[in-house]
Design an enzyme around this catalytic site. Structure first.
Site, short mmCIF file in Angstrom:
data_model
loop_
_atom_site.label_atom_id
_atom_site.label_comp_id
_atom_site.label_asym_id
_atom_site.label_seq_id
_atom_site.Cartn_x
_atom_site.Cartn_y
_atom_site.Cartn_z
N TYR A 178 0.85 -1.18 0.00
CA TYR A 178 0.00 0.00 0.00
C TYR A 178 0.90 1.24 0.00
CZ TYR A 178 -4.56 2.13 0.11
OH TYR A 178 -5.70 2.82 -0.24
N GLU A 234 4.16 8.04 -0.58
CA GLU A 234 5.36 8.82 -0.89
C GLU A 234 6.52 8.58 0.08
OE1 GLU A 234 4.15 12.94 -1.69
OE2 GLU A 234 2.37 12.00 -2.59
N GLY A 235 6.20 8.09 1.28
CA GLY A 235 7.28 7.71 2.21
C GLY A 235 8.08 6.55 1.61
N HIS A 236 7.36 5.53 1.15
CA HIS A 236 8.04 4.39 0.52
C HIS A 236 8.80 4.85 -0.73
CE1 HIS A 236 4.38 2.31 2.38
NE2 HIS A 236 5.40 1.75 3.01
N GLN A 253 4.62 -9.89 12.88
CA GLN A 253 4.86 -8.65 13.62
C GLN A 253 3.57 -7.98 14.10
OE1 GLN A 253 6.93 -6.95 10.10
NE2 GLN A 253 5.93 -5.03 10.64
N GLY A 275 12.66 3.79 6.99
CA GLY A 275 12.18 5.14 7.30
C GLY A 275 12.31 5.45 8.78
N LYS A 332 3.21 10.39 6.58
CA LYS A 332 2.53 9.48 5.64
C LYS A 332 2.58 8.07 6.19
CE LYS A 332 2.77 12.25 1.65
NZ LYS A 332 1.75 12.43 0.65
N SER A 333 1.46 7.38 6.07
CA SER A 333 1.40 6.00 6.55
C SER A 333 0.30 5.27 5.79
CB SER A 333 1.08 6.00 8.05
OG SER A 333 0.68 4.70 8.45
#
Ligand code: AMP
Length: 288
Positions: free
Chosen positions: A32, A35-37, A61, A147, A184-185
């Site tokens: 999913y 922009e962080g990825h 996890q 990150g 962002k998440s």
């Protein structure tokens, strides 16, 4: 761009790339993509001959009451994002491929897990390190990108590769934010309208805490309490933790000194959100 779904094919491919002298960068994700990825992918693209993106929603996890079932997915869109970022290989194995049978070993972590997310997410970091041990052995990366939104994860993973001499360089990447400051998440889509509006106050609360440091406050308790108060005043979320620790060791501190991390976790109905800022004793941000 190649899509690989099996461990054996991925490992063969990485071994032959390694023999050809190619440097390999790995960006591990749970999909999913946002922009962080993408920022991680761009750094990885610049610094390596071959860029591998792994997409694996790792059940190990997640705790029994956590949001594994509600975690958003969109394989098709993720593949498009990967193509646009010039990824060479997307490794997207099934759960059965990664965990074909009950394991006879488990990893136990003895440092940095009795604080922050480790305190309430029992077994979370053990699950993270287990899957990364597998991903590192299967993709054989020279560099792996993580990150700083998940700063505790960066510290735990760095300690893991140091402890076991895993030949991979861990590269931390600064947090990417929405315009209003929300980190962002993938989980942000699970917030309702009010929660999304309130979520911006997490980052504001962190900056509010950092301001205390800039103004010379040296007592961590006062800063933590001001940040908690700010979150209580501006959101309906339930605070999981607010803490100010040394960075990168994540030790408790009795006074503001050296490099530090101010970190929060807040539970909304839709999602549990985390965020942090890392700064020096004058309050200057270390990663932007
Ligand atoms: P996830 O798919 O949430 O497990 O994240 C995969 C990687 O992307 C992890 O190393 C995260 O820390 C990183 N990441 C997630 N959100 C952000 C963000 N907003 N900025 C930078 N990196 C991020």
């Amino acid at each position: 761009m190649k899509i690989v779904r099996t461990v054996s094919e991925m490992q063969q491919l990485s071994k032959s790339l390694q023999k050809e002298g190619k440097s390999i960068g790995l960006v591990p994700t749970m999909g999913y993509l946002h922009e962080g990825h993408q920022k991680l992918l761009r750094e990885g693209r610049q610094q390596n001959d071959i860029l591998i993106l792994s997409i694996f929603l790792n059940p190990l996890q997640f705790g029994p009451t956590e949001d594994l079932d509600r975690y958003p997915k969109n394989e098709e869109r993720d593949i498009d994002v990967a193509k646009n970022e010039n990824v060479d290989i997307v490794f997207m194995p099934s759960v059965e491929e990664i965990y074909p049978s009950e394991m006879s070993h488990n990893i136990s972590i003895t440092k940095r897990t009795n604080i922050l997310c480790g305190k309430t997410r029992e077994g979370h970091f053990e699950g993270v390190v287990t899957v990364l041990a597998k991903l590192f052995n299967v993709t054989i990366p020279d560099n792996a990108y993580f990150g700083l939104k998940d700063a505790q994860q960066v510290s735990v993973v760095k300690a893991f590769v140091d402890d076991f001499n895993v030949p991979v360089n861990i590269v931390p990447v600064a947090t990417v934010r929405e315009e209003d400051g929300l980190a962002k998440s993938s989980r942000n889509v699970n917030l309702d309208t009010r929660e999304r509006e309130e979520a911006k106050y997490l980052y504001r609360a962190l900056l509010h805490g950092k301001e205390f440091v800039e103004q010379g406050e040296t007592d961590p308790k006062i800063i933590i309490s001001a940040v908690s108060q700010f979150i209580i005043e501006h959101t309906h979320g339930k605070i999981d933790y607010v803490d100010l620790l040394s960075y990168p060791n994540l030790d408790h501190i009795s006074e503001v000194t050296g490099d530090m991390i101010l970190a929060v976790a807040v539970k909304f109905n839709g999602a549990r959100l985390i965020d942090n800022v890392i700064f020096n004793k004058s309050g200057k941000l270390l990663y932007t």
